[in-house]
Scaffold this motif. Sequence first.
Motif, PDB file in Angstrom:
ATOM      1  N   GLY A  71      31.999  35.066  37.185  1.00 53.31           N
ATOM      2  CA  GLY A  71      31.929  34.842  38.635  1.00 53.31           C
ATOM      3  C   GLY A  71      31.189  35.927  39.372  1.00 53.31           C
ATOM      4  N   VAL A  72      30.077  36.391  38.801  1.00 48.74           N
ATOM      5  CA  VAL A  72      29.345  37.502  39.408  1.00 48.74           C
ATOM      6  C   VAL A  72      28.597  37.013  40.646  1.00 48.74           C
ATOM      7  N   ILE A  73      28.691  37.799  41.694  1.00 46.22           N
ATOM      8  CA  ILE A  73      27.901  37.508  42.902  1.00 46.22           C
ATOM      9  C   ILE A  73      27.312  38.833  43.373  1.00 46.22           C
ATOM     10  N   SER A  74      26.026  38.801  43.733  1.00 44.93           N
ATOM     11  CA  SER A  74      25.357  40.054  44.089  1.00 44.93           C
ATOM     12  C   SER A  74      25.643  40.403  45.546  1.00 44.93           C
ATOM     13  N   GLY A  75      25.367  41.645  45.873  1.00 45.84           N
ATOM     14  CA  GLY A  75      25.585  42.102  47.243  1.00 45.84           C
ATOM     15  C   GLY A  75      24.738  41.333  48.238  1.00 45.84           C
ATOM     16  N   GLU A  76      23.476  41.017  47.854  1.00 46.27           N
ATOM     17  CA  GLU A  76      22.585  40.274  48.758  1.00 46.27           C
ATOM     18  C   GLU A  76      23.149  38.879  49.024  1.00 46.27           C
ATOM     19  N   ASP A  77      23.654  38.254  47.942  1.00 47.17           N
ATOM     20  CA  ASP A  77      24.220  36.914  48.125  1.00 47.17           C
ATOM     21  C   ASP A  77      25.446  36.973  49.033  1.00 47.17           C
ATOM     22  N   CYS A  78      26.217  38.033  48.899  1.00 44.16           N
ATOM     23  CA  CYS A  78      27.387  38.185  49.775  1.00 44.16           C
ATOM     24  C   CYS A  78      26.953  38.227  51.221  1.00 44.16           C
ATOM     25  N   LEU A  79      25.877  38.978  51.499  1.00 39.12           N
ATOM     26  CA  LEU A  79      25.384  39.069  52.869  1.00 39.12           C
ATOM     27  C   LEU A  79      24.838  37.729  53.328  1.00 39.12           C
ATOM     28  N   ARG A  80      24.132  37.045  52.427  1.00 38.67           N
ATOM     29  CA  ARG A  80      23.530  35.769  52.779  1.00 38.67           C
ATOM     30  C   ARG A  80      24.602  34.740  53.147  1.00 38.67           C
ATOM     31  N   TYR A  81      25.685  34.747  52.398  1.00 40.92           N
ATOM     32  CA  TYR A  81      26.751  33.782  52.649  1.00 40.92           C
ATOM     33  C   TYR A  81      27.757  34.283  53.680  1.00 40.92           C
ATOM     34  N   GLY A  82      27.640  35.525  54.092  1.00 43.82           N
ATOM     35  CA  GLY A  82      28.564  36.073  55.086  1.00 43.82           C
ATOM     36  C   GLY A  82      29.935  36.373  54.523  1.00 43.82           C
ATOM     37  N   LEU A  83      30.008  36.687  53.226  1.00 41.55           N
ATOM     38  CA  LEU A  83      31.312  36.964  52.630  1.00 41.55           C
ATOM     39  C   LEU A  83      31.830  38.305  53.124  1.00 41.55           C
ATOM     40  N   SER A  84      33.130  38.447  53.128  1.00 45.65           N
ATOM     41  CA  SER A  84      33.712  39.702  53.596  1.00 45.65           C
ATOM     42  C   SER A  84      34.955  40.001  52.779  1.00 45.65           C
ATOM     43  N   GLY A  85      35.575  41.117  53.103  1.00 45.92           N
ATOM     44  CA  GLY A  85      36.828  41.462  52.436  1.00 45.92           C
ATOM     45  C   GLY A  85      36.606  41.938  51.011  1.00 45.92           C
ATOM     46  N   PRO A  86      37.651  41.877  50.182  1.00 41.65           N
ATOM     47  CA  PRO A  86      37.556  42.392  48.825  1.00 41.65           C
ATOM     48  C   PRO A  86      36.434  41.760  48.003  1.00 41.65           C
ATOM     49  N   VAL A  87      36.065  40.514  48.297  1.00 42.53           N
ATOM     50  CA  VAL A  87      34.985  39.864  47.541  1.00 42.53           C
ATOM     51  C   VAL A  87      33.675  40.619  47.772  1.00 42.53           C
TER      52      VAL A  87
END
Lengths: 409, 160
Positions: free
Chosen positions: A222-238
């Motif tokens: 379930g790897v997700i990169s930092g850029e993808d996190c920003l792109r999807y607007g993820l927050s918190g521990p993820v």
Amino acid sequence: MTDIREVSVNELRHLVSDRALTGETMLLNMGPQHPSTHGVLRLLLELDGEIVVNMIPDIGFLHTGVEKTCESKNYMQSEVLTDRLDYLNPMGNNMVYCMAIEKLAELDVPERAQALRVILVELQRISSHLLWLGTSGLDVGAMSTFLYCMREREVILDIFEMVSGQRMMTTYIRPGGLWRDVPAEFEPAVRSFIDYMPAKIRTYEDLLKKNELFMDRSQGIGVISGEDCLRYGLSGPVARASGLNHDLRKKQPYFGYENYDFDIPVHTTGDVYARYRVRVEEMTQSLRIIEQALNRLPGGPVRSNNRKYVPPPRSELGTSMEALIHHFKLWTEGFSPPVGHVYAVSESPRGELGVYMESDGSPKPFRVHFVTPSFVNLQALPLMCRGLFIADVVAIIGSIDIVLGDADR
Amino acid sequence: MGIEQKAGDLGVVTTTLEKAVNWGRTNSMWPILFGLACCAIEMMGAQASNNDLSRFGMELNRASPRQSDLMFVAGRVSRKMAPVVRRLYDQMPAPKWVIAIGDCASCGGVFNNYAILQGVDEIIPVNVYIAGCPPRPEAIIHGVLTLHENVRKERIKDWA
């Protein structure tokens, strides 16, 4: 019932790959009743053998209509509904809802109430992470963590019951402060909890941190990169497990978080194991915050003196006519904040939890909207799961820590 | 080694078929592993270490409705979820029982709106209602024991 729109197969065709139409891949329905979906989430999986080709999450099975119901209740009545949004974080929901009202009405919060809010919300964060650790351990086959975590969670729930009379749905944090002051037993109870908890966290670490089976199921999954996190607007521990050092308690401090000395655990691998590490380390940091807040817990009132918003104490009702009028007005009609709109945001155990509130000057909110971390984080689930085994889907759902009450509202 | 050596001289126990069957049903009642909202967390609390529902033979949650006898409706049932709940109930083999945990499952609770079913008894028959928002684990255990008492009173002529 409203009319149900019929959808043709052609309209839904874009959701699956062309191979699904020829029967080369299989469509499998997972949920809404499934032991590992953490609530009522339905996933439509497109499978090539055991490999997930695509995933379509279907949410809304717990849609409660909270936002609409808030519009027909006054501000104080609506707060009761916020408890039930993210039912693992009722204190945090109350707090962010009250933050919005306090911003709208420019209401002051006494120092003691601010410190107590921090303590309670951090306790809630620990209890939420404990439940997460227990259930997501259960998903990958670690039964014993669940039993240990639920035992420690009960201690926190007992503290909540002591202050508010309720174990889960507390509605203890109110606009302008708290419902009432904490009882004398509160401080010793919290102190004994923070003395006792570090050893328990070490026990969980012993069970999982170097556990071969757990590491196999979680590392590189379930790897997700930092850029993808920003792109999807993820927050918190993820997001923090993917190397983004983003925590609103540091970036945009509220209620004196800037005065406490604590670290934000950040990991860079972005897999299920990193999310596990971040959450367990966050529990230790929360204990640090609670200890500091307890050590300099100021005295004084726990509710604002602004009688237009905060009901007077019971003792004044027999002696003061003005208090009686305010009491009557507040409990029959409620308070009316000035016209305007605000957005208040806080860091919940799952990520950024925000409230947008619009007031038209009446005792009922014109519009309340909750920006909830589970809903946002759930978007990235297909991205994390593509190309992995179906058994990994279970571990990944657990690792993003969704609460469906929070996602569906 | 037969059972006689292990158990000693048990003698003869006489009972009625009704009592023997009801005894078996109450002491190995398997709930379906199915949670909806907040009350599911307290249901987990009732089954976890401190309260330990397995004292009453209730710890074995089955993931499939085909293997379960009891449905805990733990939480609010939305209009979207209602057909699913009904379908799960239909898939359970008889005899089956339903416990509505909490105010939302019993009567809609604080949510009197377009999205929430005003009580799960609109779609499935309910044997025991547990009040509370959410009810304490002790209340859930009390509800389970109330159901057990009712099951013990069931008569053979009503089974058919």
